[in-house]
Design an enzyme around this catalytic site. Sequence first.
Site, short mmCIF file in Angstrom:
data_model
loop_
_atom_site.label_atom_id
_atom_site.label_comp_id
_atom_site.label_asym_id
_atom_site.label_seq_id
_atom_site.Cartn_x
_atom_site.Cartn_y
_atom_site.Cartn_z
N GLN A 172 -8.51 30.12 -9.50
CA GLN A 172 -8.02 28.96 -8.77
C GLN A 172 -9.20 28.19 -8.21
OE1 GLN A 172 -6.08 28.93 -4.72
NE2 GLN A 172 -4.29 28.60 -6.05
N CYS A 208 -3.02 24.08 -0.57
CA CYS A 208 -3.54 24.76 0.62
C CYS A 208 -3.55 23.82 1.82
CB CYS A 208 -4.95 25.28 0.36
SG CYS A 208 -5.59 26.24 1.74
N LYS A 226 -1.21 24.55 -8.16
CA LYS A 226 -0.50 25.08 -6.99
C LYS A 226 -0.21 23.90 -6.09
CE LYS A 226 -1.13 27.62 -2.74
NZ LYS A 226 -2.11 28.26 -1.87
#
Length: 109
Positions: free
Chosen positions: A30, A60, A99
Site C-alpha cells: 500500500q 487514511c 483504499k
Amino acid sequence: MLTADTRLWSSGKSRRRMDHAGEPGPRVVQLAGADPAQLAEAARRNVALGADIIDINMGCPAKKVYNRACGSALLADEALVGRILDAVVAAAGVPVTVKIRTGVDPTRR
C-alpha cells in the site's frame, strides 16, 4: 503502508515493509502519496521487489497523512485521483487497488 517518497525509504521500517522474502502471495504493497510521478515510481520499484498488487491509500484519515494532502484528503480532488490512477496503472504492470472511505469531510479527519 509505505510512503511514495523514495527519499524516505532508507529507514529500517521502510526497508522491512519492502522485503517480501518468504511471504505468501499475493504480496500487496500500500502506497501513500499525492504526486502521480512519485506514486508511479514507488509502484514500479515495489513490483520489482516482489509486490503482486499495488494498493493506493485514499482512505487514511490520520492527521499526519491527511495534512499532507494524502490518504482521504485525495478524495477532494477528483482530477488528481485520475492522474494518480493513470500513472500508477501504467507503471505497475500488476493489479492496482484503491483504499477509500465514504468521502472527504474537512471537519472529521
